[in-house]
Design an enzyme around this catalytic site. Sequence first.
Site, PDB file in Angstrom:
ATOM      1  N   LYS A  89      -1.003  -2.142   2.452  1.00 27.22           N
ATOM      2  CA  LYS A  89      -2.358  -0.551   2.024  1.00 27.22           C
ATOM      3  C   LYS A  89      -3.007  -0.050   3.065  1.00 27.22           C
ATOM      4  O   LYS A  89      -3.915  -0.824   3.216  1.00 27.22           O
ATOM      5  CB  LYS A  89      -2.679  -0.880   0.710  1.00 27.22           C
ATOM      6  CG  LYS A  89      -3.970   0.379  -0.193  1.00 27.22           C
ATOM      7  CD  LYS A  89      -4.922  -0.241   0.423  1.00 27.22           C
ATOM      8  CE  LYS A  89      -5.837   0.654  -0.529  1.00 27.22           C
ATOM      9  NZ  LYS A  89      -7.082   0.675   0.177  1.00 27.22           N
ATOM     10  N   SER A  90      -3.232   0.950   3.459  1.00 26.79           N
ATOM     11  CA  SER A  90      -3.346   1.468   4.037  1.00 26.79           C
ATOM     12  C   SER A  90      -4.663   3.738   3.287  1.00 26.79           C
ATOM     13  O   SER A  90      -3.564   3.446   3.537  1.00 26.79           O
ATOM     14  CB  SER A  90      -4.212   1.036   5.627  1.00 26.79           C
ATOM     15  OG  SER A  90      -4.950   1.812   5.955  1.00 26.79           O
ATOM     16  N   LEU A 126      -2.223  -8.748   4.014  1.00 26.46           N
ATOM     17  CA  LEU A 126      -3.857  -9.261   5.297  1.00 26.46           C
ATOM     18  C   LEU A 126      -4.783  -9.486   3.680  1.00 26.46           C
ATOM     19  O   LEU A 126      -5.935  -9.715   5.029  1.00 26.46           O
ATOM     20  CB  LEU A 126      -3.874  -8.066   6.043  1.00 26.46           C
ATOM     21  CG  LEU A 126      -2.670  -7.399   6.471  1.00 26.46           C
ATOM     22  CD1 LEU A 126      -4.356  -5.496   6.892  1.00 26.46           C
ATOM     23  CD2 LEU A 126      -2.251  -7.065   7.336  1.00 26.46           C
ATOM     24  N   TYR A 182      -0.902   1.189 -10.674  1.00 27.20           N
ATOM     25  CA  TYR A 182      -1.456   1.945  -9.923  1.00 27.20           C
ATOM     26  C   TYR A 182      -2.265   2.750 -10.427  1.00 27.20           C
ATOM     27  O   TYR A 182      -3.106   3.267 -10.027  1.00 27.20           O
ATOM     28  CB  TYR A 182      -0.864   1.723  -9.042  1.00 27.20           C
ATOM     29  CG  TYR A 182      -0.304   0.344  -8.214  1.00 27.20           C
ATOM     30  CD1 TYR A 182      -0.721  -1.068  -9.360  1.00 27.20           C
ATOM     31  CD2 TYR A 182       1.019   0.797  -7.320  1.00 27.20           C
ATOM     32  CE1 TYR A 182      -0.202  -1.821  -8.599  1.00 27.20           C
ATOM     33  CE2 TYR A 182       1.312  -0.474  -6.924  1.00 27.20           C
ATOM     34  CZ  TYR A 182       0.744  -2.124  -7.531  1.00 27.20           C
ATOM     35  OH  TYR A 182       1.471  -3.022  -6.669  1.00 27.20           O
ATOM     36  N   ARG A 204      -4.533   3.489  10.860  1.00 29.53           N
ATOM     37  CA  ARG A 204      -4.091   2.148  10.809  1.00 29.53           C
ATOM     38  C   ARG A 204      -2.627   2.423   9.513  1.00 29.53           C
ATOM     39  O   ARG A 204      -2.061   1.030  10.235  1.00 29.53           O
ATOM     40  CB  ARG A 204      -4.557   1.533   9.732  1.00 29.53           C
ATOM     41  CG  ARG A 204      -6.290   1.428  10.578  1.00 29.53           C
ATOM     42  CD  ARG A 204      -7.289   0.912   8.776  1.00 29.53           C
ATOM     43  NE  ARG A 204      -8.753   0.792   9.627  1.00 29.53           N
ATOM     44  CZ  ARG A 204      -9.674   0.605   8.561  1.00 29.53           C
ATOM     45  NH1 ARG A 204      -9.676   0.421   7.248  1.00 29.53           N
ATOM     46  NH2 ARG A 204     -10.788   0.341   9.378  1.00 29.53           N
TER      47      ARG A 204
HETATM   48  P1  A2P Z   1      -7.949   0.323   4.454  1.00 31.47           P
HETATM   49  O1  A2P Z   1      -7.314   1.170   3.492  1.00 31.47           O
HETATM   50  O2  A2P Z   1      -9.178   1.064   4.549  1.00 31.47           O
HETATM   51  O3  A2P Z   1      -7.372   0.640   5.757  1.00 31.47           O
HETATM   52  P2  A2P Z   1      -3.802  -6.082   1.690  1.00 31.47           P
HETATM   53  O4  A2P Z   1      -2.217  -5.064   1.817  1.00 31.47           O
HETATM   54  O5  A2P Z   1      -3.635  -7.392   2.669  1.00 31.47           O
HETATM   55  O6  A2P Z   1      -4.342  -5.551   0.684  1.00 31.47           O
HETATM   56  O7  A2P Z   1      -4.618  -5.032   3.212  1.00 31.47           O
HETATM   57  C1  A2P Z   1      -4.442  -4.337   2.547  1.00 31.47           C
HETATM   58  C2  A2P Z   1      -6.294  -4.250   3.270  1.00 31.47           C
HETATM   59  O8  A2P Z   1      -6.850  -4.061   4.517  1.00 31.47           O
HETATM   60  C3  A2P Z   1      -7.180  -2.756   2.729  1.00 31.47           C
HETATM   61  O9  A2P Z   1      -8.260  -2.675   2.540  1.00 31.47           O
HETATM   62  C4  A2P Z   1      -6.940  -1.661   4.035  1.00 31.47           C
HETATM   63  O10 A2P Z   1      -8.245  -0.501   3.987  1.00 31.47           O
HETATM   64  C5  A2P Z   1      -7.621  -2.615   5.261  1.00 31.47           C
HETATM   65  N1  A2P Z   1      -6.413  -2.677   6.481  1.00 31.47           N
HETATM   66  C6  A2P Z   1      -5.327  -2.610   5.880  1.00 31.47           C
HETATM   67  N2  A2P Z   1      -4.858  -2.334   7.466  1.00 31.47           N
HETATM   68  C7  A2P Z   1      -5.272  -2.302   8.341  1.00 31.47           C
HETATM   69  C8  A2P Z   1      -5.610  -2.407   9.561  1.00 31.47           C
HETATM   70  N3  A2P Z   1      -5.063  -1.575  10.262  1.00 31.47           N
HETATM   71  N4  A2P Z   1      -6.853  -2.245  10.184  1.00 31.47           N
HETATM   72  C9  A2P Z   1      -7.948  -2.825   9.287  1.00 31.47           C
HETATM   73  N5  A2P Z   1      -7.847  -2.823   8.241  1.00 31.47           N
HETATM   74  C10 A2P Z   1      -6.548  -2.686   7.764  1.00 31.47           C
END
Ligand code: A2P
Length: 272
Positions: A229-230, A189, A49, A235
Amino acid sequence: MPGTLALNDGSRLPALGFGLYKVPIEQTAEVTLAGIDAGYRLVDGARFYGNERELGEAIRSSGRRDDLMVASKFWGDPVQSREQAIADFADSERELGVGPLDLYIIHWPRSSRGAFVDVWRGLIELQQEGRVRTIGVANFEPDDLHRLVDETGVAPALNQVESHPWLPQHELRALHARLGIVTQAWSPLGRGRLLDDPTLLAVAAKHSVTVAQVVLRWHLQLGGAAVVKSTHPERLRQNLDLDDVALDDDDMAVIAGMESGERTGTHPRDRQ
Ligand code: A2P
């Protein structure tokens, strides 16, 4: 707040961790501090990463190191060997600078190279020497897991694999249950692509919560773990706030019907 899951080495894994994949270097400190502040106790990092130094600095400055389970992963390219795994482990530990790592994971089996059992022996050695508490794998397929266990007698504590309602991973989950391995989902997600799915929007509306909360709760109700990840503090908090999102049998059945096998990331056989 999601609880913890028992691991086969006697330790416990926070069911929901926050992931550092694709968190930009310049945002790593801020996101890490926001995650720890929100209540995450598992930090899912990796050498690949590229943000371990910044992650380590943030963990040190949080003053919460002792409350955290800090993970890193062995990338295995260009060299996948026992010696390289032990050397990379030491490099990640140095880069992070937060003391002994809690969890070390083989990032990809790279099965065509035929070396992952050798790498696994390196991780077993690290664990036996008390240098890391928990060892696991990621992206291992059923055949890979059988080989590990048959040849070393040591099952990984967890297998971190892509999983979400399109890809529930029934076969792996059943095998994990038999071998005492925790299923930990990455991209829980679907890289965010599930968030505007009409089926999930309907379930979310029924419970007056967000789709992200529905899907994360689905992972927990399957008995698994996930790393999410966010980069947004709000979030990060929302994704831990799942106590009131109890999905009933109808919800679980509707979500089960979404299975399509679609992946949002690399298939393990395509990463060699
Ligand atoms: P961001 O970092 O802009 O919040 P995954 O974990 O399945 O890979 O998904 C990650 C993606 O989902 C990221 O692009 C993140 O964007 C977004 N994300 C994570 N949590 C939320 C949430 N609660 N609402 C909307 N988008 C979310």
